[in-house]
Design a protein around this motif. Structure first.
Motif, PDB file in Angstrom:
ATOM      1  N   GLN A  18      45.841  40.107  34.454  1.00  0.00           N
ATOM      2  CA  GLN A  18      45.290  40.659  35.383  1.00  0.00           C
ATOM      3  C   GLN A  18      45.460  39.400  37.215  1.00  0.00           C
ATOM      4  OE1 GLN A  18      42.420  43.804  35.330  1.00  0.00           O
ATOM      5  NE2 GLN A  18      43.442  45.088  33.708  1.00  0.00           N
ATOM      6  N   MET A  19      44.108  39.103  37.036  1.00  0.00           N
ATOM      7  CA  MET A  19      44.366  37.434  37.993  1.00  0.00           C
ATOM      8  C   MET A  19      45.473  36.810  38.140  1.00  0.00           C
ATOM      9  SD  MET A  19      40.252  36.224  37.165  1.00  0.00           S
ATOM     10  CE  MET A  19      39.315  36.841  37.091  1.00  0.00           C
ATOM     11  N   GLN A  20      46.564  36.597  36.761  1.00  0.00           N
ATOM     12  CA  GLN A  20      47.472  36.439  37.128  1.00  0.00           C
ATOM     13  C   GLN A  20      48.376  36.581  37.689  1.00  0.00           C
ATOM     14  OE1 GLN A  20      45.384  35.377  34.534  1.00  0.00           O
ATOM     15  NE2 GLN A  20      45.403  33.568  33.859  1.00  0.00           N
ATOM     16  N   PHE A  21      48.966  38.373  36.807  1.00  0.00           N
ATOM     17  CA  PHE A  21      49.889  38.981  37.133  1.00  0.00           C
ATOM     18  C   PHE A  21      50.124  39.335  38.751  1.00  0.00           C
ATOM     19  CE2 PHE A  21      49.848  39.205  33.510  1.00  0.00           C
ATOM     20  CZ  PHE A  21      49.358  39.724  32.546  1.00  0.00           C
ATOM     21  N   ARG A  22      48.392  39.406  39.531  1.00  0.00           N
ATOM     22  CA  ARG A  22      47.970  39.354  40.769  1.00  0.00           C
ATOM     23  C   ARG A  22      49.256  38.028  42.024  1.00  0.00           C
ATOM     24  NH1 ARG A  22      48.963  42.537  45.580  1.00  0.00           N
ATOM     25  NH2 ARG A  22      47.540  41.856  46.939  1.00  0.00           N
ATOM     26  N   GLU A  23      48.836  37.357  41.896  1.00  0.00           N
ATOM     27  CA  GLU A  23      48.885  35.791  41.986  1.00  0.00           C
ATOM     28  C   GLU A  23      50.477  35.974  42.411  1.00  0.00           C
ATOM     29  OE1 GLU A  23      46.182  34.488  43.398  1.00  0.00           O
ATOM     30  OE2 GLU A  23      48.192  33.538  43.674  1.00  0.00           O
ATOM     31  N   LYS A  83      50.068  21.410  32.659  1.00  0.00           N
ATOM     32  CA  LYS A  83      49.735  21.788  33.729  1.00  0.00           C
ATOM     33  C   LYS A  83      49.384  23.074  34.600  1.00  0.00           C
ATOM     34  CE  LYS A  83      53.029  22.363  37.676  1.00  0.00           C
ATOM     35  NZ  LYS A  83      54.528  22.249  37.887  1.00  0.00           N
ATOM     36  N   VAL A  84      48.662  22.638  35.714  1.00  0.00           N
ATOM     37  CA  VAL A  84      47.636  23.999  36.151  1.00  0.00           C
ATOM     38  C   VAL A  84      49.040  24.539  36.919  1.00  0.00           C
ATOM     39  CG1 VAL A  84      45.914  25.074  37.150  1.00  0.00           C
ATOM     40  CG2 VAL A  84      45.360  23.512  35.074  1.00  0.00           C
ATOM     41  N   ILE A  85      49.137  25.317  36.922  1.00  0.00           N
ATOM     42  CA  ILE A  85      50.197  25.854  38.086  1.00  0.00           C
ATOM     43  C   ILE A  85      49.530  26.224  39.173  1.00  0.00           C
ATOM     44  CG2 ILE A  85      51.784  27.695  38.726  1.00  0.00           C
ATOM     45  CD1 ILE A  85      52.402  28.075  35.403  1.00  0.00           C
ATOM     46  N   ASP A  86      50.171  25.675  40.241  1.00  0.00           N
ATOM     47  CA  ASP A  86      49.699  26.263  41.685  1.00  0.00           C
ATOM     48  C   ASP A  86      48.052  25.695  41.938  1.00  0.00           C
ATOM     49  OD1 ASP A  86      49.646  28.615  43.860  1.00  0.00           O
ATOM     50  OD2 ASP A  86      50.023  26.690  44.035  1.00  0.00           O
ATOM     51  N   PRO A  87      47.402  24.777  41.918  1.00  0.00           N
ATOM     52  CA  PRO A  87      45.612  25.180  41.313  1.00  0.00           C
ATOM     53  C   PRO A  87      45.523  25.235  42.779  1.00  0.00           C
ATOM     54  CG  PRO A  87      46.224  23.219  40.850  1.00  0.00           C
ATOM     55  CD  PRO A  87      48.540  24.095  41.128  1.00  0.00           C
ATOM     56  N   LYS A  88      43.984  25.761  43.085  1.00  0.00           N
ATOM     57  CA  LYS A  88      43.665  26.326  44.526  1.00  0.00           C
ATOM     58  C   LYS A  88      42.924  25.285  45.575  1.00  0.00           C
ATOM     59  CE  LYS A  88      45.887  30.356  44.482  1.00  0.00           C
ATOM     60  NZ  LYS A  88      46.651  30.439  44.931  1.00  0.00           N
ATOM     61  N   GLY A  89      42.552  24.502  44.763  1.00  0.00           N
ATOM     62  CA  GLY A  89      42.037  23.197  45.566  1.00  0.00           C
ATOM     63  C   GLY A  89      40.541  23.412  45.131  1.00  0.00           C
ATOM     64  N   ILE A  96      28.952  25.910  47.153  1.00  0.00           N
ATOM     65  CA  ILE A  96      28.622  25.873  46.065  1.00  0.00           C
ATOM     66  C   ILE A  96      29.587  25.035  44.939  1.00  0.00           C
ATOM     67  CG2 ILE A  96      27.720  25.445  43.455  1.00  0.00           C
ATOM     68  CD1 ILE A  96      25.624  27.044  44.829  1.00  0.00           C
ATOM     69  N   PRO A  97      30.286  23.961  45.231  1.00  0.00           N
ATOM     70  CA  PRO A  97      31.488  23.856  44.383  1.00  0.00           C
ATOM     71  C   PRO A  97      32.180  24.263  43.188  1.00  0.00           C
ATOM     72  CG  PRO A  97      30.803  21.215  45.134  1.00  0.00           C
ATOM     73  CD  PRO A  97      29.908  22.533  45.403  1.00  0.00           C
ATOM     74  N   PHE A  98      33.567  24.835  43.037  1.00  0.00           N
ATOM     75  CA  PHE A  98      33.624  25.713  41.100  1.00  0.00           C
ATOM     76  C   PHE A  98      34.072  24.310  41.275  1.00  0.00           C
ATOM     77  CE2 PHE A  98      34.286  29.084  39.185  1.00  0.00           C
ATOM     78  CZ  PHE A  98      35.177  28.965  38.718  1.00  0.00           C
ATOM     79  N   PRO A  99      33.596  24.343  39.655  1.00  0.00           N
ATOM     80  CA  PRO A  99      33.978  23.208  38.587  1.00  0.00           C
ATOM     81  C   PRO A  99      34.656  23.012  38.364  1.00  0.00           C
ATOM     82  CG  PRO A  99      31.935  24.536  37.464  1.00  0.00           C
ATOM     83  CD  PRO A  99      32.610  25.664  38.704  1.00  0.00           C
ATOM     84  N   PHE A 100      36.188  24.404  38.312  1.00  0.00           N
ATOM     85  CA  PHE A 100      37.210  24.031  37.148  1.00  0.00           C
ATOM     86  C   PHE A 100      38.259  24.469  38.006  1.00  0.00           C
ATOM     87  CE2 PHE A 100      34.538  24.377  33.597  1.00  0.00           C
ATOM     88  CZ  PHE A 100      33.220  25.149  33.088  1.00  0.00           C
ATOM     89  N   GLU A 101      39.323  23.723  37.835  1.00  0.00           N
ATOM     90  CA  GLU A 101      40.787  24.043  38.167  1.00  0.00           C
ATOM     91  C   GLU A 101      41.089  25.671  37.979  1.00  0.00           C
ATOM     92  OE1 GLU A 101      43.328  21.025  36.948  1.00  0.00           O
ATOM     93  OE2 GLU A 101      43.662  20.936  39.034  1.00  0.00           O
ATOM     94  N   SER A 102      41.382  26.426  39.649  1.00  0.00           N
ATOM     95  CA  SER A 102      42.552  27.642  39.194  1.00  0.00           C
ATOM     96  C   SER A 102      42.507  28.161  39.426  1.00  0.00           C
ATOM     97  CB  SER A 102      40.664  28.596  39.321  1.00  0.00           C
ATOM     98  OG  SER A 102      41.336  29.779  39.807  1.00  0.00           O
ATOM     99  N   SER A 103      44.350  28.943  39.459  1.00  0.00           N
ATOM    100  CA  SER A 103      45.457  29.381  39.602  1.00  0.00           C
ATOM    101  C   SER A 103      45.111  30.576  40.633  1.00  0.00           C
ATOM    102  CB  SER A 103      46.419  29.145  38.931  1.00  0.00           C
ATOM    103  OG  SER A 103      46.734  28.423  38.117  1.00  0.00           O
ATOM    104  N   THR A 104      44.281  31.168  40.832  1.00  0.00           N
ATOM    105  CA  THR A 104      43.688  32.614  41.711  1.00  0.00           C
ATOM    106  C   THR A 104      42.250  31.873  42.344  1.00  0.00           C
ATOM    107  OG1 THR A 104      41.835  33.467  39.995  1.00  0.00           O
ATOM    108  CG2 THR A 104      44.416  33.268  39.339  1.00  0.00           C
ATOM    109  N   GLU A 105      42.393  32.603  43.300  1.00  0.00           N
ATOM    110  CA  GLU A 105      41.605  32.973  44.131  1.00  0.00           C
ATOM    111  C   GLU A 105      40.269  33.846  42.674  1.00  0.00           C
ATOM    112  OE1 GLU A 105      42.730  31.808  47.356  1.00  0.00           O
ATOM    113  OE2 GLU A 105      40.699  32.219  46.911  1.00  0.00           O
ATOM    114  N   LEU A 106      38.815  33.540  43.099  1.00  0.00           N
ATOM    115  CA  LEU A 106      37.685  33.509  42.627  1.00  0.00           C
ATOM    116  C   LEU A 106      37.549  35.004  43.013  1.00  0.00           C
ATOM    117  CD1 LEU A 106      35.278  30.011  43.259  1.00  0.00           C
ATOM    118  CD2 LEU A 106      37.051  31.140  41.630  1.00  0.00           C
TER     119      LEU A 106
END
Length: 930
Positions: A18-23, A83-89, A96-106
């Protein structure tokens, strides 16, 4: 992600779906329709492995799934391979930094809750420990660094701590953090962002009846699919078979969907009236202006309220239309084929002297024709009633019905097949009369009896009537293989696949039977205690209680009712094959007829035997039987020369379709000429499977038409005599060099060569293919007059291309042209694209070009657009534009030479005049240069 294969754990998964569907939605895409295929694996680890192996193009997983994944040896996988698609940075929570790469908001996912019986102090203690585990683990790490190097002690001493942060507690916290792989626990983020995301993607919605929000989480994948607002979800059957239709596999254990939604029908610059778009310019003048103003205002006021209702109506209309089309094809095809085939033998037999046995056959053929055509006529006149039946609005007629004469005998004559191992019997008291709808009851009995006839190998199909407790009961009994127990509960379900184990056909028949019986206030059921008395063939009995009292029953003086046996003998009529066809068809040929309908196979065999009595003709009732027969023939070094292949065939086992069988034959190296057969236009489908030609059912019922089909089939490939292959090849090359123009003259030269002895002809000659491909159509004269004797200003040979999307119009035009010109080569195509491709490879003298041509899948080139492209590509053929609208200037401006207002004349004199007018427009050299 457009047109990619995308894998995710489930459609209801939050971090893996669902998170990826929203993107995707934010990027203007549809998560359910834009990918070529959505695969649901139920396991995120399988998603990772599938992307790594190339099984999937893209995978949707939650954060940390990659970091936790291992290879086959138990080692962490190489993250650089993904390849992680469109990482959010740089994502963070409370800085506190989030420790993993993510294509979506948290988004918040798992939260912790305590049950009612847990004491508050325990709940508080657990929450406190969870919130402290991160900071306590940091203290333990800092203390260990201090113990290892005193330089680090200042950092340890400066860290904030509470009294509870003893050495033992911080050590336990470090162990817990490492074992649980926790970064740290924090108070939950707001769930409003999550709610907004799920509302936007359609996974929660407000229920209209009680205004309550609910989560759309269903036990079935189909119910979980949420289409965008402008689209409608396809039927469950269409969704479940969608990937198979697209030629995409779905691995075992996975669930897959392929484009399960379609756009809602919308009228542009027009208004929807009764399912049709009517232009405003036509609609508005037809009514009074004040009424129009009120109507339009009301539409705007209620537009929002009615939008959902319009969507539902569109769904219902589409379903009703689909049901109606299925019903027509299901009910009309076989009666029409039987009537056409039987009429051939009546027409030929009445011209010769007949004995009493032949007269009996004539009477039966006449009965078949009369019953079939009367039934079709009644059926077509009642199509509006059939549509009402799908809405439970059918009005039934009430007439006196003679069960024997009006129901059983017509149905029996339509399902009876000659030369079978079973008989069709009718057991009914004479004069058994009821009040009801004759056509509907005949439909019911015909459907049931036809189903029985499909599966009976030996024994009988019996139609029986009996009065039980003053109610008329009808029985359809057979000695077939019976109905498997697992099929009995769904016997009358609509679109159930078959009585046996079929995976084809619409499954409309028995559902319609039950609906009609219910409308007649009767009931129908399967008698599970019935046994036919034939070993290994338990049979089936379907019972209908009409719940009507008989008007009258007439029995003979002994109290017994008549038993009618419809077994009859075969009759053949004399037929003289045209001499030009005789030279083109071999004396010896091995033919295989593949069709599940025994009656239609027998008619086809008779017609082929009439044309060539010396041919060997065999039959197969299914694709599997065809494959077996062809394999046996290959082993005997006597392969079939010609195969006629039906598309839909029934069997007590899972059965191949015709196109699947053709593909299997070609894969096994079978080189026979194959002609596909179907009541649906499957020309392209059969060609893609490997067939040489396609013929729309019914099978030709006139011997002269059979000759035409056979000549066309044998000219699909260049065949030669085995005894003189090389010499015959040289002569056949002349046919190729002339582009099939003047083909009959070339054949005549070959005929004279045979008479002079240059090519010895053996009466037992057989066919051998040399692999070349020639497509041509020959006119076969069935009369004594030479058609060319009526032509004065036409050339000796002509090549013509007909471009029109209407098959019937193309055939009528072809028949008319062949009626005035013997030496004419005609090709026809259904679209501008096909015409462009054909003119690239072949030159035509004249092209007839229709203006408006449509495709089921997409809009295709109009006639004037096609002409412009032809002229740009250097096509110099004379082009005659065709349209039902006055578009002469448009066609001439596009490059056409002539324009003819539809309909195109089909009578020989009118066509001759038209051809002369077109040929008179041949361009002069100066025009060509210009």
């Amino acid at each position: 992600l457009k047109d990619k294969i995308v894998a995710t754990a489930s459609i209801s998964g939050l971090g893996s779906g669902q998170m990826q569907f929203r993107e995707m939605q934010n990027a203007g895409m549809s998560y359910i329709n834009d990918p070529k295929q959505m695969v649901f694996t139920s396991n995120q680890g399988k998603v990772v492995k599938g992307v790594l192996s190339g099984e999937f193009d893209v995978g949707f997983i939650r954060t940390d799934q990659l970091e936790r994944s291992q290879d086959a040896d138990g080692n962490p996988i190489d993250l650089s391979m993904f390849k992680v698609i469109d990482p959010k940075g740089a994502l963070s929570i409370d800085r506190i930094p989030f420790p993993f790469e993510s294509s979506t908001e948290l988004y918040p996912e798992w939260n912790i809750a305590s049950l009612d019986h847990v004491p508050d102090e325990v709940s508080s203690a657990v929450q406190t420990a969870m919130l402290q585990v991160g900071s306590f683990a940091d203290l333990a790490s800092a203390r260990q660094a201090c113990e290892e190097d005193p330089v680090n002690c200042d950092n340890y001493q400066a860290m904030p701590r509470t009294c509870e942060a003893t050495a033992d507690i911080t050590e336990l916290a470090a162990n817990a953090s490492a074992a649980g792989k926790y970064s740290r626990w924090i108070p939950s983020l707001s769930y409003m962002e999550l709610r907004s995301m799920q509302e936007a993607t359609g996974f929660i919605e407000r229920r209209e009846e009680d205004n309550v929000w609910r989560c759309l989480r269903s036990a079935t994948l189909y119910d979980s699919i949420s289409c965008p607002a402008e689209m409608i979800k396809k039927t469950q059957e269409q969704v479940e078979s969608g990937c198979e239709t697209e030629g995409l596999e779905c691995a075992e254990g996975y669930q897959c969907v392929c484009t399960p939604c379609y756009e809602v029908f919308e009228c542009i610059d027009s208004i929807d009236i009764g399912g049709n778009c009517v232009a405003y310019s036509v609609f508005l003048p037809a009514i009074l202006v004040p009424i129009a103003v009120i109507f339009i205002a009301a539409c705007f006021i209620t537009l929002g309220y009615k939008s959902r209702q319009m969507v539902q109506q569109a769904k219902a209309a589409a379903k009703n239309e689909r049901d109606l089309n299925e019903f027509i094809a299901h009910e009309v095809r076989n009666p029409l084929s039987a009537a056409l085939s039987a009429s051939v033998f009546v027409n030929t037999a009445v011209q010769a002297e007949v004995d009493e046995d032949t007269m009996d056959n004539l009477r039966e053929d006449a009965n078949i024709i009369s019953s079939s055509l009367r039934f079709i006529n009644d059926l077509l006149r009642s199509m509006l009633d059939v549509q009402r039946a799908t809405r439970d609005q059918m009005v039934l007629e009430q007439d006196n019905i003679d069960i024997l004469c009006d129901i059983f005998q017509p149905a029996a004559s339509m399902i009876y097949a000659r030369d079978t191992n079973f008989v069709v019997t009718v057991d009914c008291p004479e004069g058994l009369i009821i009040r009801g709808d004759r056509l509907r009851l005949q439909q019911v009995i015909l459907n049931l009896a036809r189903n029985s006839a499909k599966f009976v190998v030996e024994g009988f199909v019996r139609l029986r009537a009996e009065v039980i407790e003053n109610h008329v009961h009808l029985f359809v009994e057979d000695s077939g293989p019976g109905i498997p127990e697992e099929k009995r509960k769904s016997l009358f379900n609509k679109y159930q696949k078959s009585l046996d184990s079929l995976a084809q056909g619409t499954g409309v028949g028995l559902s319609l039977v039950e609906k009609l019986v219910n409308l007649m206030e009767g009931s129908i059921w399967l008698d599970e205690a019935y046994r036919s008395g034939y070993k290994n063939y338990p049979g089936a009995r379907l019972v209908i209680d009409l719940k009507k009292e008989p008007e009258a029953i007439v029995e003979d003086e002994f109290g017994f009712s008549d038993m009618i046996d419809l077994k009859v003998a075969q009759t053949l009529s004399d037929f003289k094959i045209p001499s030009d066809v005789d030279q083109k068809l071999p004396m010896q040929c091995r033919v295989l007829l593949v069709d599940d309908d025994h009656n239609l196979r027998k008619f086809a065999r008779r017609l082929l035997k009439v044309v060539r009595p010396t041919w060997t003709i065999e039959e197969a009732a299914s694709g599997e039987a065809c494959l077996h027969a062809c394999g046996a023939k290959e082993e005997e070094k006597e392969p079939y020369d010609l195969i006629f292949m039906d598309q839909y065939m029934t069997s007590v086992d899972q059965c191949l379709k015709g196109t699947e069988t053709v593909r299997a034959l070609r894969t096994r190296g079978i080189k026979s000429i194959i002609c596909g057969l179907s009541a649906n236009d499957l020309d392209d489908v059969f060609a893609a499977a490997g067939a040489d030609l396609f013929h729309l059912k019914p099978f030709p019922s006139d011997p002269y038409d059979v000759c035409k089909l056979l000549v066309e089939l044998f000219e699909v490939r260049d065949f030669a005599l085995e005894e003189e292959q090389d010499e015959f090849d040289a002569q056949n090359q002349a046919i190729i060099d002339t582009n099939n123009i003047g083909l009959e003259d070339t054949v005549a030269d070959l005929t004279s060569s045979e008479e002079e002895g240059s090519v010895p002809v053996d009466e037992n000659r057989s066919l051998r293919s040399n692999g070349r491909s020639i497509r041509s159509s020959l006119s076969i004269a069935s009369g004594s007059a030479d058609a060319r004797s009526r032509i004065s200003n036409l050339p000796d040979s002509l090549s013509v291309l007909i471009v029109d999307d209407d098959r019937t119009l193309r055939r009528l035009c072809t028949r008319g042209l062949k009626g005035i010109h013997k030496n004419i080569h005609i090709r026809d195509v259904s679209s501008g694209e096909a015409a462009l491709a054909l003119t690239e490879a072949q030159t035509f003298d004249i092209i007839f070009m229709d203006q408006y041509m449509t495709s089921v899948n997409e809009s295709i080139l109009r006639g004037i657009d096609t002409i412009k492209l032809m002229r740009e590509r250097g096509v110099k053929s004379l082009i005659c534009g065709l349209s039902a609208n006055e578009q002469e200037h448009d066609f001439l401006d596009a490059g056409a030479n002539y324009f003819q207002l539809k309909p195109l004349p089909c009578s020989p004199p009118d066509l001759e005049v038209l051809l002369e007018k077109i040929l008179a427009k041949r361009r002069r050299p100066s025009q060509e240069q210009a």
